[in-house]
Design an enzyme around this catalytic site. Structure first.
Site, PDB file in Angstrom:
ATOM      1  N   GLU A 127     -28.485   3.208  30.660  1.00  0.00           N
ATOM      2  CA  GLU A 127     -28.353   3.957  29.401  1.00  0.00           C
ATOM      3  C   GLU A 127     -28.251   5.617  29.447  1.00  0.00           C
ATOM      4  OE1 GLU A 127     -28.156   2.455  26.441  1.00  0.00           O
ATOM      5  OE2 GLU A 127     -28.146   0.332  27.076  1.00  0.00           O
ATOM      6  N   SER A 183     -20.596  -2.988  18.303  1.00  0.00           N
ATOM      7  CA  SER A 183     -21.722  -4.123  18.122  1.00  0.00           C
ATOM      8  C   SER A 183     -22.882  -3.263  17.354  1.00  0.00           C
ATOM      9  CB  SER A 183     -22.189  -4.407  19.574  1.00  0.00           C
ATOM     10  OG  SER A 183     -20.943  -5.183  20.038  1.00  0.00           O
ATOM     11  N   TYR A 241     -21.222   9.650  31.318  1.00  0.00           N
ATOM     12  CA  TYR A 241     -21.488   8.606  30.418  1.00  0.00           C
ATOM     13  C   TYR A 241     -20.243   8.060  29.763  1.00  0.00           C
ATOM     14  CZ  TYR A 241     -23.893   5.349  27.547  1.00  0.00           C
ATOM     15  OH  TYR A 241     -24.323   4.087  26.806  1.00  0.00           O
ATOM     16  N   GLU A 244     -18.054   0.730  29.811  1.00  0.00           N
ATOM     17  CA  GLU A 244     -17.261  -0.370  29.475  1.00  0.00           C
ATOM     18  C   GLU A 244     -16.131  -0.427  28.440  1.00  0.00           C
ATOM     19  OE1 GLU A 244     -20.163  -1.537  26.661  1.00  0.00           O
ATOM     20  OE2 GLU A 244     -20.387  -0.828  28.774  1.00  0.00           O
TER      21      GLU A 244
END
Length: 347
Positions: A127, A183, A241, A244
């Site tokens: 994260e 999401s 960072y 995917e």
């Protein structure tokens, strides 16, 4: 009877040729021995293990815990001399103990009460700092860090491009312009703001849990591959960072990523400069929208030239990530402890 002539003698203090040769051989032997010792035990690096390296995963990073009994690193990834285990009673036999941050956020009581001498502890997180909570208090605890950042002791990216000699350019059939799979949608995120403003100038097909069009388990790539462009927007912006959203949702799907994340120069350390579009390339979102809507076929195909040389490798299996520790162990620094983990991760 003639008297034999005495053998000629060298002046006092001057060595004979035999002595010179002998001394030279001795110096050479000592030098070779020193080089051998240095190569076998480089200062600050781990000595070569004669027994299997025992890596204890204190708690598995994901909810799906695989069966890791046996020499799993060799069976799956041909990494020799590595033994993974989740049996916490083997703490005193482990060379390395892995602690995923997602399992540590409840506090220090999740850690062992004592640390055996010579054992190395690894802090693991995929994260970003924005989404990593409860970092305070982890001072003088971990020897190594294992994250998506390239300056980590153990670098575990979400994906990468690998050379592929048999690769060919393959662009799937397109039926729409732009898509986005989301999401977790929060209005305070920069990506939410950029999407809202961009959607004023062009239509974006929205999919995922935070939309009215949820996707089935195997529908992601077939869905995004139908779009010319994919909004590979990160949930927060930090150096390295790159998740995917770029590797799987766009590049692997065969669509052109429109990225929102770290600077273009940072992306170019991972992928070719002509394989993506950066939001920051344009002075306004209206200009970006016009660029996407008016792109001709020839210009569009140029974004896929990378496919002739590379293919996408995803890192989605935590077993492979953990086994990376074994492959890197000989080169990892020994005796180092992070004095302030939060300070390092937020730097």
């Amino acid at each position: 009877m003639s008297r034999a002539s005495p053998l000629p003698r060298l002046p006092w203090g001057r060595p004979s040729m035999k002595a010179v040769v002998t001394a030279g051989l001795l110096v050479t032997m000592l030098w070779n021995l020193k080089c051998f010792i240095n190569s076998s035990n480089i200062s600050g690096k781990a000595p070569k293990h004669t027994k299997p390296l025992v890596v204890l995963v204190w708690e598995w990073p994901s909810n799906q815990v695989p069966n890791i009994s046996g020499d799993i690193c060799y069976e799956l990834y041909s990494i020799e001399g590595c033994w993974l285990t989740m049996e916490q009673q083997l703490l005193h036999r482990a060379d390395v103990v892995v602690f995923p941050h997602t399992r540590l956020q409840q506090g220090r009581d999740k850690l062992p009460r004592e640390k055996p001498p010579g054992q190395n502890w690894v802090w693991v997180s995929l994260e970003s700092p924005t989404n990593t909570k409860a970092l305070t208090g982890w001072n003088q605890t971990f020897n190594w860090v294992m994250t998506y950042r390239r300056d980590s002791d153990i670098f575990i990216p979400y994906g990468k491009l690998v050379p592929n000699r048999s690769a060919t350019m393959n662009i799937p059939m397109k039926t729409n312009l732009v898509s986005w799979v989301i999401s977790n949608y929060h209005r305070t995120q920069k990506r939410a703001e950029v999407y809202k403003n961009l959607s004023r100038y062009l239509h974006v097909n929205i999919y995922g849990k935070a939309s009215k069009n949820p996707l089935c388990k195997d529908c992601l790539l077939p869905t995004t591959s139908k779009s010319k462009f994919y909004l590979a927007f990160e949930n927060s912006i930090h150096q390295d960072y790159i998740t995917e959203k770029l590797w799987r949702n766009s590049l692997m799907a065969g669509t052109v990523p429109v990225v929102l994340g770290p600077a273009r120069a940072n992306y170019e350390q991972f992928i070719p400069a002509d394989s993506f579009i950066h939001v920051d390339d344009f002075s306004s979102l209206a200009e970006l929208a016009t660029f996407l809507k008016t792109m001709n076929s020839s210009r569009y195909q140029q974004f896929f030239v990378w496919q002739k040389k590379y293919s996408v490798k995803l890192y989605a299996d935590w077993r492979e990530r953990i086994c990376t520790i074994c492959a890197m162990y000989p080169s990892l620094p020994q005796g180092r402890v992070y004095p302030n983990l939060e300070s390092w991760f937020n730097s």
